[in-house]
Design a protein around this motif. Sequence first.
Motif, PDB file in Angstrom:
ATOM      1  N   LEU A   1       2.214   0.522  -4.889  1.00 20.21           N
ATOM      2  CA  LEU A   1       3.215  -0.408  -5.784  1.00 20.21           C
ATOM      3  C   LEU A   1       4.468  -0.364  -5.456  1.00 20.21           C
ATOM      4  O   LEU A   1       5.454  -1.442  -5.707  1.00 20.21           O
ATOM      5  CB  LEU A   1       2.807  -0.311  -7.331  1.00 20.21           C
ATOM      6  CG  LEU A   1       3.225  -1.396  -8.221  1.00 20.21           C
ATOM      7  CD1 LEU A   1       2.479  -2.930  -8.056  1.00 20.21           C
ATOM      8  CD2 LEU A   1       3.170  -1.084  -9.649  1.00 20.21           C
ATOM      9  N   GLY A   2       4.949   0.725  -5.162  1.00 21.47           N
ATOM     10  CA  GLY A   2       6.432   1.040  -4.796  1.00 21.47           C
ATOM     11  C   GLY A   2       7.011   0.563  -3.351  1.00 21.47           C
ATOM     12  O   GLY A   2       8.078   0.754  -2.957  1.00 21.47           O
ATOM     13  N   LEU A   3       5.861  -0.026  -2.478  1.00 21.81           N
ATOM     14  CA  LEU A   3       6.283  -0.255  -1.213  1.00 21.81           C
ATOM     15  C   LEU A   3       6.530  -1.438  -1.086  1.00 21.81           C
ATOM     16  O   LEU A   3       6.396  -2.487  -2.118  1.00 21.81           O
ATOM     17  CB  LEU A   3       4.731   0.160  -0.389  1.00 21.81           C
ATOM     18  CG  LEU A   3       4.545   1.584  -0.032  1.00 21.81           C
ATOM     19  CD1 LEU A   3       3.218   1.542   0.542  1.00 21.81           C
ATOM     20  CD2 LEU A   3       5.644   2.260   0.316  1.00 21.81           C
ATOM     21  N   THR A   4       7.112  -2.020  -0.167  1.00 22.26           N
ATOM     22  CA  THR A   4       7.529  -3.480   0.228  1.00 22.26           C
ATOM     23  C   THR A   4       7.356  -3.845   1.551  1.00 22.26           C
ATOM     24  O   THR A   4       7.072  -3.068   2.531  1.00 22.26           O
ATOM     25  CB  THR A   4       9.076  -3.636  -0.126  1.00 22.26           C
ATOM     26  OG1 THR A   4       9.886  -2.847   0.711  1.00 22.26           O
ATOM     27  CG2 THR A   4       9.366  -3.421  -1.766  1.00 22.26           C
ATOM     28  N   ASP A   5       7.208  -5.319   1.840  1.00 21.05           N
ATOM     29  CA  ASP A   5       7.117  -5.747   3.189  1.00 21.05           C
ATOM     30  C   ASP A   5       5.941  -5.350   3.935  1.00 21.05           C
ATOM     31  O   ASP A   5       4.921  -5.236   3.343  1.00 21.05           O
ATOM     32  CB  ASP A   5       8.445  -5.775   3.753  1.00 21.05           C
ATOM     33  CG  ASP A   5       9.651  -6.326   3.053  1.00 21.05           C
ATOM     34  OD1 ASP A   5       9.241  -7.266   2.349  1.00 21.05           O
ATOM     35  OD2 ASP A   5      10.687  -6.073   3.038  1.00 21.05           O
ATOM     36  N   GLN A   6       6.335  -4.690   5.193  1.00 24.99           N
ATOM     37  CA  GLN A   6       5.311  -4.426   5.999  1.00 24.99           C
ATOM     38  C   GLN A   6       4.724  -3.090   5.709  1.00 24.99           C
ATOM     39  O   GLN A   6       3.564  -2.954   5.830  1.00 24.99           O
ATOM     40  CB  GLN A   6       6.031  -4.222   7.535  1.00 24.99           C
ATOM     41  CG  GLN A   6       6.229  -5.387   8.252  1.00 24.99           C
ATOM     42  CD  GLN A   6       6.839  -5.354   9.754  1.00 24.99           C
ATOM     43  OE1 GLN A   6       6.930  -4.206  10.065  1.00 24.99           O
ATOM     44  NE2 GLN A   6       6.760  -6.540  10.195  1.00 24.99           N
TER      45      GLN A   6
ATOM     46  N   ALA B   1     -10.783   2.639  -3.813  1.00 29.40           N
ATOM     47  CA  ALA B   1     -10.167   1.211  -3.573  1.00 29.40           C
ATOM     48  C   ALA B   1     -10.204   0.435  -4.746  1.00 29.40           C
ATOM     49  O   ALA B   1      -9.337  -0.495  -4.774  1.00 29.40           O
ATOM     50  CB  ALA B   1     -10.966   0.729  -2.355  1.00 29.40           C
ATOM     51  N   ILE B   2     -11.270   0.458  -5.611  1.00 32.92           N
ATOM     52  CA  ILE B   2     -11.468  -0.380  -6.966  1.00 32.92           C
ATOM     53  C   ILE B   2     -10.442   0.287  -7.881  1.00 32.92           C
ATOM     54  O   ILE B   2      -9.694  -0.815  -8.628  1.00 32.92           O
ATOM     55  CB  ILE B   2     -12.882  -0.010  -7.527  1.00 32.92           C
ATOM     56  CG1 ILE B   2     -13.613  -0.752  -6.417  1.00 32.92           C
ATOM     57  CG2 ILE B   2     -12.744  -0.769  -8.705  1.00 32.92           C
ATOM     58  CD1 ILE B   2     -15.389  -0.540  -6.590  1.00 32.92           C
ATOM     59  N   LEU B   3     -10.323   1.559  -8.086  1.00 33.06           N
ATOM     60  CA  LEU B   3      -9.499   2.016  -9.108  1.00 33.06           C
ATOM     61  C   LEU B   3      -7.937   2.294  -8.670  1.00 33.06           C
ATOM     62  O   LEU B   3      -7.022   2.333  -9.721  1.00 33.06           O
ATOM     63  CB  LEU B   3      -9.864   3.612  -9.613  1.00 33.06           C
ATOM     64  CG  LEU B   3     -11.473   3.395 -10.278  1.00 33.06           C
ATOM     65  CD1 LEU B   3     -11.839   5.248 -10.521  1.00 33.06           C
ATOM     66  CD2 LEU B   3     -11.277   2.657 -11.493  1.00 33.06           C
ATOM     67  N   ALA B   4      -7.524   2.290  -7.644  1.00 33.88           N
ATOM     68  CA  ALA B   4      -6.111   2.275  -7.279  1.00 33.88           C
ATOM     69  C   ALA B   4      -5.210   1.421  -8.032  1.00 33.88           C
ATOM     70  O   ALA B   4      -4.109   1.927  -8.412  1.00 33.88           O
ATOM     71  CB  ALA B   4      -5.819   2.375  -5.662  1.00 33.88           C
ATOM     72  N   PRO B   5      -5.308   0.068  -8.303  1.00 36.92           N
ATOM     73  CA  PRO B   5      -4.500  -0.772  -9.131  1.00 36.92           C
ATOM     74  C   PRO B   5      -4.708  -0.629 -10.691  1.00 36.92           C
ATOM     75  O   PRO B   5      -3.952  -1.559 -11.098  1.00 36.92           O
ATOM     76  CB  PRO B   5      -4.900  -1.957  -8.578  1.00 36.92           C
ATOM     77  CG  PRO B   5      -6.232  -1.963  -8.069  1.00 36.92           C
ATOM     78  CD  PRO B   5      -6.741  -0.583  -7.764  1.00 36.92           C
TER      79      PRO B   5
END
Length: 209
Positions: A124-129, A153-157
Amino acid sequence: MSEAAEFIDFTLQREASEERARAEKEPGDGLRYYGASVGAVRGTIRDAGRKFRPLSHDQVTALSSELWTQPVFELRLAAVVLLQSNQRLLRNSDLTRIEGFLRDARTTALVDPLAVDVVGPLILGLTDQSRARAESILDRWARAPDPWLRRAAILAPLRAVRSAGLDADAVLRRTRAAAENDDSEIVQEAVAVMCTEWAKNAPGRVPSR
């Protein structure tokens, strides 16, 4: 062991409880248990952070790997807490290391906090590429043979369901991909958790089980 790892190991062994170790042992995970509480693990990492500060990105990741190589539940949990506590230092390249942890964890007590409290906030803290590359890694996990990677993969967000930066369509697509033709309890339990969260925060967009 490094001085920091020795400090953490020694402190957690002092907090050991044979009774708690027997109660918390999960059959088949291949780990030893000291029987130290979660609170003791968190307190030990907090004390280590004060004693050995400041820790750089490379020191945090190296120490987490050093702790993880020991087949002791509390030391692996300490590695997770260390990453949680220093999440601001992590980069998308660290997902390779974390993937190794996830493949090796084989217990929800380690996989879930890695996914929810480390991987999710990191992406969530990353941007762009950088964000796009990280999301593609989650997509790959969602289709991996390993059910623990699919669960991650399911729980990450999970923590980001309410965030404006969340790509709801991508999350729904990944959840369905991870659960497709998979009746394992490991994966379906994660889907149920996400369904509950979506029902509370995005009615009408609940992932199919």
